[in-house]
Design a protein around this motif. Structure first.
Motif, short mmCIF file in Angstrom:
data_model
loop_
_atom_site.label_atom_id
_atom_site.label_comp_id
_atom_site.label_asym_id
_atom_site.label_seq_id
_atom_site.Cartn_x
_atom_site.Cartn_y
_atom_site.Cartn_z
N GLN A 15 8.55 25.35 -3.12
CA GLN A 15 9.30 25.67 -1.91
C GLN A 15 9.83 27.10 -1.90
N ILE A 16 9.79 27.70 -0.72
CA ILE A 16 10.32 29.05 -0.54
C ILE A 16 11.60 28.94 0.27
N GLY A 17 12.71 29.34 -0.32
CA GLY A 17 13.98 29.35 0.39
C GLY A 17 14.54 27.97 0.63
N GLU A 18 15.54 27.91 1.49
CA GLU A 18 16.21 26.65 1.82
C GLU A 18 16.64 26.68 3.28
N PHE A 19 16.71 25.48 3.87
CA PHE A 19 17.15 25.35 5.25
C PHE A 19 18.64 25.06 5.26
N ARG A 20 19.40 25.88 5.97
CA ARG A 20 20.86 25.68 6.06
C ARG A 20 21.29 25.58 7.51
N ASP A 21 22.36 24.83 7.74
CA ASP A 21 22.93 24.80 9.07
C ASP A 21 23.95 25.94 9.19
N ARG A 22 24.69 25.96 10.29
CA ARG A 22 25.62 27.07 10.54
C ARG A 22 27.07 26.68 10.24
N SER A 23 27.26 25.76 9.33
CA SER A 23 28.62 25.27 9.04
C SER A 23 29.53 26.39 8.55
N GLU A 24 28.99 27.30 7.74
CA GLU A 24 29.83 28.38 7.22
C GLU A 24 30.27 29.33 8.33
N VAL A 25 29.36 29.61 9.26
CA VAL A 25 29.71 30.49 10.38
C VAL A 25 30.69 29.79 11.31
N ARG A 26 30.50 28.49 11.52
CA ARG A 26 31.45 27.76 12.36
C ARG A 26 32.84 27.75 11.74
N ALA A 27 32.90 27.65 10.42
CA ALA A 27 34.20 27.71 9.74
C ALA A 27 34.84 29.08 9.92
N ALA A 28 34.00 30.13 9.87
CA ALA A 28 34.52 31.49 10.08
C ALA A 28 35.02 31.66 11.51
N GLU A 29 34.31 31.06 12.48
CA GLU A 29 34.76 31.10 13.87
C GLU A 29 36.15 30.49 13.99
N ALA A 30 36.35 29.34 13.34
CA ALA A 30 37.65 28.65 13.42
C ALA A 30 38.75 29.51 12.82
N ARG A 31 38.46 30.17 11.70
CA ARG A 31 39.47 31.02 11.05
C ARG A 31 39.82 32.22 11.94
N ILE A 32 38.81 32.83 12.53
CA ILE A 32 39.05 34.00 13.39
C ILE A 32 39.83 33.59 14.64
N ARG A 33 39.46 32.47 15.24
CA ARG A 33 40.19 31.99 16.41
C ARG A 33 41.66 31.73 16.08
N GLU A 34 41.90 31.10 14.95
CA GLU A 34 43.28 30.81 14.54
C GLU A 34 44.07 32.09 14.30
N SER A 35 43.41 33.07 13.67
CA SER A 35 44.07 34.35 13.39
C SER A 35 44.42 35.08 14.69
N LEU A 36 43.50 35.07 15.66
CA LEU A 36 43.76 35.74 16.94
C LEU A 36 44.88 35.06 17.71
N GLN A 37 44.91 33.75 17.67
CA GLN A 37 45.95 33.01 18.39
C GLN A 37 47.34 33.25 17.80
N LYS A 38 47.38 33.64 16.53
CA LYS A 38 48.67 33.94 15.89
C LYS A 38 49.15 35.35 16.21
N ASP A 39 48.27 36.15 16.83
CA ASP A 39 48.62 37.54 17.18
C ASP A 39 48.30 37.74 18.66
N PRO A 40 49.14 37.23 19.57
CA PRO A 40 48.88 37.27 21.01
C PRO A 40 48.64 38.67 21.56
N ARG A 41 49.36 39.66 21.04
CA ARG A 41 49.21 41.02 21.54
C ARG A 41 47.81 41.56 21.26
#
Length: 512
Positions: A229-255
């Motif tokens: 086998q060449i490589g591996e198939f991955r879903d986007r769970s890590e990127v979705r987790a990063a989205e959640a972290r960024i959204r939370e960080s932005l919501q904590k800084d309204p300005r």
């Protein structure tokens, strides 16, 4: 595992190899029958070769808009290639036209053996019940017609496969872009590869093509092939987790959130420079057209790469500078006269860089679009590399700070405010670049040679209506421009593309 809406940014291609496959499933047989006579057969993988996914994996981020495009036949990644085959050592007559068997590349790539499955209202990926290849040989057909039919044929998502290939047999008198290659490799074919953009992004497209090329050349050389086998198939769970972290960080800084949303809103409601200069077109139905590819002068390319290295910038940033200058000069000559110009471009960025534990190829759609706004003075040619350094610094910083993910979060927040804008064009153009000076280009095989390469990507309905692609094959680097007929005329697109090549050549020749 589906591409975010608006990320259908990779293309179709044309190559030139030698000897190519004839194993196939009978999918789409009737659709292509009007183009030419075809040979096809179903190919089943022996049990010993099956590498099943241990578990079905959720693709929760699947977006309905992208699937609707795929269902309507506007499939994603496409490559059209031409091929030559070396005169066989075992003595087949020079005028014979052997049609080879399909390399078993899909046995080595998990992503080539999957399908979609719906469960509890969500799409998951799973193994095909019976792995098969959708490959057909077309005789007496025109490659453009074959490509058009292929690209407008929907996939059977629940059965698979989610990719297909068509081999078009060329007549003996078909011209070759590289006559010196045809002398030694007399059998010429066009290969059309179409891949579902929900599963394959540009990097997957390039790696699959390279694997196909290498496997084919090895088969012709009599090498023993394996199914490791060449490589591996991955879903986007890590990127979705990063989205959640960024959204939370932005919501904590309204300005900061308010400032970023206002900035994105201005971008999402801007008028492109092409529209300012030449007006808005109303052609219906719109169509995506591709200009004839241009191979960059090899000596000037080496000089340009050396200048990029000397200024510690990437080739990508250097060519983006070329595009910006060409566009700015074109609209200025058309009457949009300013001291400086804001140019907004769109770039597909691989999010594999944000994953942990990546030791080999990661399969799946892992591309997110990132926009770049660049301010350039009208006489930027006079200090070209200074502006390229600024572009490069901005580009690297955005990627380092997960700019593509942050923009996705902001655009999602803005959606209720801009939902009525339809298919409004926002960005001046997009750049997709799969070439890097440090990566060895494919195409120089012992038995197979690539003599031409052509890409295609539909830009209809996207937030950009013009796409510049950069691709490497053999020792060459090729550029081509795709555009929507509802955005720009062929004459103006050709003029812009010609100006881009001129700026590239002039920049390489200039004394810095």
């Amino acid at each position: 595992m589906v591409a975010p809406a608006g990320c259908r940014a990779v293309p179709r291609w044309v190559w030139t190899w030698a000897w190519v496959p004839s194993t196939a499933s009978g999918l789409r047989r009737t659709a292509a029958a009007s183009v030419g006579r075809q040979h096809s057969r179903r190919y089943s993988v022996p049990t010993s070769h099956r590498h099943s996914l241990q578990h079905e994996r959720a693709a929760v981020e699947v977006q309905d808009r992208q699937l609707c495009k795929e269902d309507s036949g506007q499939s994603g990644n496409r490559r059209y290639n031409r091929h030559h085959r070396h005169h066989p050592e075992h003595g087949a007559p020079r005028d014979s036209r052997p049609v080879p068997g399909c390399p078993d590349a899909h046995l080595k790539v998990e992503a080539l053996r999957i399908r979609f499955r719906e469960r509890d209202g969500e799409l998951w990926v799973a193994d095909m019940d019976t792995p098969k290849i959708d490959f057909q040989v077309v005789e007496g057909g025109n490659v453009e017609d074959v490509a058009k039919i292929t690209s407008h044929s929907a996939y059977s998502k629940v059965e698979g496969p989610l990719w297909r290939a068509r081999l078009v047999v060329c007549p003996p008198d078909e011209p070759c872009m590289l006559p010196q290659v045809k002398e030694a490799f007399p059998y010429q074919y066009h290969l059309v590869i179409d891949m579902h953009h929900a599963v394959f992004d540009a990097l997957c497209n390039m790696v699959v093509s390279e694997l196909f090329f290498q496997t084919l050349d090895s088969m012709l050389d009599g090498a023993q092939l394996d199914d490791r086998q060449i490589g591996e198939f991955r879903d986007r769970s890590e990127v979705r987790a990063a989205e959640a972290r960024i959204r939370e960080s932005l919501q904590k800084d309204p300005r900061r959130l308010k400032a970023l949303l206002e900035e994105r809103y201005k971008i999402m409601t801007r008028v492109p420079l092409i529209t300012e200069a030449f007006g808005e077109r109303k052609e219906s139905p719109p169509d995506t057209n591709t200009l004839r590819p241009e191979i960059l002068d090899h000596k000037l390319l080496q000089v340009f790469n050396a200048k990029c290295k000397a200024h510690k910038v990437t080739f990508n940033s250097g060519f983006l500078g070329v595009m910006n200058v060409a566009l700015m000069e074109l609209v200025r000559e058309a009457g949009v006269v300013r001291d400086s110009y804001v140019i907004s471009t769109r770039h597909p960025v691989s999010t594999r860089r944000y994953m942990r534990g990546v030791t080999s190829m990661v399969w799946g759609f892992h591309s997110l679009p990132m926009s770049m706004d660049t301010v350039m003075p009208w006489d930027a040619r006079n200090n070209f590399w200074k502006h390229v350094v600024d572009i490069d610094t901005n580009f690297r910083e955005r990627i380092r700070k997960m700019g593509p993910v942050e923009q996705l979060v902001l655009d999602t927040m803005l959606q209720p405010m801009i939902k009525d804008r339809g298919n409004k064009t926002i960005y001046d153009m997009a750049l997709t670049n799969t070439y890097a000076p440090t990566i060895e280009a494919i195409g120089n095989g012992k038995h197979v040679q690539i003599s031409q390469f052509h890409g295609y990507s539909s830009v209809n309905g996207l937030e950009y209506k013009m796409l510049c692609g950069i691709f490497g094959f053999k020792n060459w680097v090729q550029s081509q421009l795709a555009y929507s007929s509802e955005y720009i005329t062929k004459e103006i697109a050709a003029k812009l593309f010609e100006r881009m090549i001129t700026v590239f050549n002039d920049t390489a020749k200039s004394l810095d």
